[in-house]
Design a protein around this motif. Structure first.
Motif, mmCIF file in Angstrom:
data_model
loop_
_atom_site.group_PDB
_atom_site.id
_atom_site.type_symbol
_atom_site.label_atom_id
_atom_site.label_comp_id
_atom_site.label_asym_id
_atom_site.label_seq_id
_atom_site.Cartn_x
_atom_site.Cartn_y
_atom_site.Cartn_z
ATOM 1 N N ARG A 170 0.829 -1.212 0.000
ATOM 2 C CA ARG A 170 0.000 0.000 0.000
ATOM 3 C C ARG A 170 0.859 1.256 0.000
ATOM 4 O O ARG A 170 0.587 2.222 -0.716
ATOM 5 N N SER A 171 1.914 1.242 0.812
ATOM 6 C CA SER A 171 2.826 2.385 0.857
ATOM 7 C C SER A 171 3.594 2.511 -0.450
ATOM 8 O O SER A 171 3.789 3.621 -0.967
ATOM 9 N N CYS A 172 4.040 1.374 -0.984
ATOM 10 C CA CYS A 172 4.780 1.402 -2.244
ATOM 11 C C CYS A 172 3.932 1.959 -3.378
ATOM 12 O O CYS A 172 4.403 2.779 -4.187
ATOM 13 N N ILE A 173 2.669 1.542 -3.443
ATOM 14 C CA ILE A 173 1.772 2.031 -4.494
ATOM 15 C C ILE A 173 1.465 3.513 -4.297
ATOM 16 O O ILE A 173 1.375 4.279 -5.271
ATOM 17 N N GLY A 174 1.306 3.946 -3.061
ATOM 18 C CA GLY A 174 1.103 5.374 -2.801
ATOM 19 C C GLY A 174 2.243 6.199 -3.358
ATOM 20 O O GLY A 174 2.025 7.252 -3.980
ATOM 21 N N CYS A 175 3.469 5.730 -3.171
ATOM 22 C CA CYS A 175 4.624 6.429 -3.735
ATOM 23 C C CYS A 175 4.593 6.387 -5.258
ATOM 24 O O CYS A 175 4.979 7.354 -5.921
ATOM 25 N N GLY A 176 4.107 5.272 -5.803
ATOM 26 C CA GLY A 176 4.001 5.167 -7.259
ATOM 27 C C GLY A 176 2.970 6.117 -7.836
ATOM 28 O O GLY A 176 3.204 6.764 -8.863
ATOM 29 N N ILE A 177 1.825 6.218 -7.192
ATOM 30 C CA ILE A 177 0.784 7.143 -7.666
ATOM 31 C C ILE A 177 1.304 8.577 -7.630
ATOM 32 O O ILE A 177 1.145 9.335 -8.606
ATOM 33 N N TYR A 178 1.908 8.944 -6.510
ATOM 34 C CA TYR A 178 2.503 10.287 -6.401
ATOM 35 C C TYR A 178 3.496 10.515 -7.535
ATOM 36 O O TYR A 178 3.531 11.587 -8.153
ATOM 37 N N THR A 179 4.319 9.511 -7.827
ATOM 38 C CA THR A 179 5.354 9.649 -8.852
ATOM 39 C C THR A 179 4.742 9.878 -10.229
ATOM 40 O O THR A 179 5.226 10.720 -10.999
ATOM 41 N N LYS B 167 -3.496 21.656 -13.636
ATOM 42 C CA LYS B 167 -4.334 20.722 -12.875
ATOM 43 C C LYS B 167 -4.737 19.526 -13.731
ATOM 44 O O LYS B 167 -4.911 18.421 -13.214
ATOM 45 N N GLN B 168 -4.856 19.737 -15.019
ATOM 46 C CA GLN B 168 -5.138 18.608 -15.902
ATOM 47 C C GLN B 168 -3.977 17.622 -15.880
ATOM 48 O O GLN B 168 -4.169 16.413 -15.992
ATOM 49 N N GLY B 169 -2.761 18.148 -15.720
ATOM 50 C CA GLY B 169 -1.601 17.280 -15.589
ATOM 51 C C GLY B 169 -1.710 16.376 -14.371
ATOM 52 O O GLY B 169 -1.340 15.198 -14.416
ATOM 53 N N VAL B 170 -2.212 16.927 -13.253
ATOM 54 C CA VAL B 170 -2.440 16.116 -12.048
ATOM 55 C C VAL B 170 -3.410 14.985 -12.375
ATOM 56 O O VAL B 170 -3.175 13.809 -12.052
ATOM 57 N N LYS B 171 -4.516 15.324 -13.028
ATOM 58 C CA LYS B 171 -5.539 14.317 -13.346
ATOM 59 C C LYS B 171 -5.013 13.282 -14.339
ATOM 60 O O LYS B 171 -5.309 12.086 -14.214
ATOM 61 N N ASP B 172 -4.203 13.727 -15.301
ATOM 62 C CA ASP B 172 -3.642 12.785 -16.265
ATOM 63 C C ASP B 172 -2.665 11.835 -15.582
ATOM 64 O O ASP B 172 -2.592 10.649 -15.921
ATOM 65 N N GLY B 173 -1.904 12.360 -14.624
ATOM 66 C CA GLY B 173 -0.995 11.505 -13.869
ATOM 67 C C GLY B 173 -1.752 10.450 -13.086
ATOM 68 O O GLY B 173 -1.335 9.281 -13.020
ATOM 69 N N LEU B 174 -2.870 10.831 -12.504
ATOM 70 C CA LEU B 174 -3.701 9.867 -11.775
ATOM 71 C C LEU B 174 -4.245 8.790 -12.717
ATOM 72 O O LEU B 174 -4.289 7.607 -12.367
ATOM 73 N N LYS B 175 -4.651 9.191 -13.910
ATOM 74 C CA LYS B 175 -5.166 8.215 -14.877
ATOM 75 C C LYS B 175 -4.090 7.210 -15.271
ATOM 76 O O LYS B 175 -4.355 6.005 -15.392
ATOM 77 N N LYS B 176 -2.866 7.695 -15.445
ATOM 78 C CA LYS B 176 -1.775 6.789 -15.809
ATOM 79 C C LYS B 176 -1.450 5.836 -14.667
ATOM 80 O O LYS B 176 -1.137 4.658 -14.889
ATOM 81 N N ALA B 177 -1.524 6.347 -13.434
ATOM 82 C CA ALA B 177 -1.296 5.486 -12.276
ATOM 83 C C ALA B 177 -2.373 4.410 -12.184
ATOM 84 O O ALA B 177 -2.076 3.230 -11.918
ATOM 85 N N MET B 178 -3.609 4.799 -12.390
ATOM 86 C CA MET B 178 -4.714 3.839 -12.336
ATOM 87 C C MET B 178 -4.524 2.744 -13.381
ATOM 88 O O MET B 178 -4.758 1.556 -13.105
#
Length: 317
Positions: free
Chosen positions: A172-181, A193-204
């Motif tokens: 869980r901690s490792c994935i949290g760091c991955g999502i942030y990355t 802010k769209q960059g933030v959302k796009d980063g989240l989509k790539k993490a998902m």
């Protein structure tokens, strides 16, 4: 030369943004939201009854600096990172005032394991109830380093997970760091802010088959940013910290407002402030960080010089 200057500007924005968020949040750490509602933070102040001056940063920044220094001098050598953690904990290095303080339990446990001779990558805490934010709060130097490294994506994320596992090895901690990355990487290319959302989509997409992703499901809801404040937790739990930091970035329009919103959520104010500050620093740029806060940071020249050395290291990868 232009590319190197641009890289330093991004590194400096993240580093100083992180340290500022940490320093604004530090004086009110662990105080509840009800206290913050009655006495909201409006500026950077001294804390612990004046024992630490205005602009002092905590373990969040210290451990990030440990990682950055090791990456500059040794590259991806996790033993070197852990050696710097030991220097911080036992010798008061990488601190704002020559005194180590505010050490998280899991981080302390991991460093003591290393001190007893355990290999760095075997030191991290792995229990279900050891998913604090102690790796998330210090992961950005690794995120930056790996952004510049020419490794395949899977190898980059594996290294992010290994960097987390120095202190927090639960998935869980490792994935949290991955999502942030993923979010940081996207903001490096698209500071919106769209960059933030796009980063989240790539993490998902990357973690789609990992059962731990469910713990972060709210981040991937298109209406996440519209959640009311009372539904945003700000504890030291890694999921809460990441959610709170990203929510504050998405629901404010300036760096100052983002940090004050993060800190006034209460509880783990320095870590939420630091994580939010690193992303908001990249979103708004160095010039978007209030000058009075930048200039009040303890050891500001040291921070900027380390950032310059790190940018030079990154440009040479």
């Amino acid at each position: 030369m232009k590319l190197k200057a641009e890289l330093f500007e991004k590194v400096r924005s993240i580093l100083i943004g992180h340290a500022v968020g940490d320093a604004v949040g530090g004086p009110v750490q662990f105080e509840g939201r009800n206290v913050r509602d009655r006495h909201p933070v409006t500026d950077m102040t001294a804390f612990f009854d004046g024992r630490f001056p205005k602009g002092a940063w905590s373990d969040d920044t210290s451990m990030s600096l440990c990682a950055m220094d090791a990456l500059i001098h040794h590259g991806l050598d996790f033993e070197a990172v852990m050696d710097n953690f030991r220097k911080w904990l036992f010798k008061n290095e990488f601190t704002p005032t020559g005194v180590t303080f505010d050490v998280g339990m899991a981080c302390c446990t991991a460093i003591y394991r290393a001190q007893s001779g355990v290999a760095a990558e075997q030191c991290g805490c792995s229990g279900e109830y050891e998913n604090g934010n102690g790796s998330l709060m210090r992961i950005y130097p690794f995120s930056l380093y790996l952004h510049c490294a020419g490794f395949p994506l899977e190898e980059k994320l594996n290294l992010i997970h290994r960097a987390s596992a120095l202190t927090h090895s639960h998935p869980r901690s490792c994935i949290g760091c991955g999502i942030y990355t993923f979010v940081l990487w996207e903001l490096l290319q698209t500071p919106t802010k769209q960059g933030v959302k796009d980063g989240l989509k790539k993490a998902m997409q990357y973690y789609r088959d990992d059962p731990e992703l469910q713990r972060y499901r709210r981040l991937f809801d298109e209406r996440f940013e519209f959640l009311p404040r009372d539904e945003i937790e700000s504890s030291g739990y890694v999921v809460d910290t990441l959610e709170a930091a990203i929510w504050c970035v998405l629901t404010t329009e300036t760096f100052r407002d983002c940090i004050l919103k993060a800190v006034n959520l209460g509880l783990d104010t320095d870590s939420v402030g630091a994580v939010a500050g690193s992303l908001a620093g990249l979103l708004y740029g160095y010039g978007g960080i209030p000058g009075d806060w930048r200039n009040s940071l303890c050891r500001k020249q040291y921070l900027e010089e380390l950032g310059q050395a790190f940018a030079e290291k990154l440009s040479a990868i």
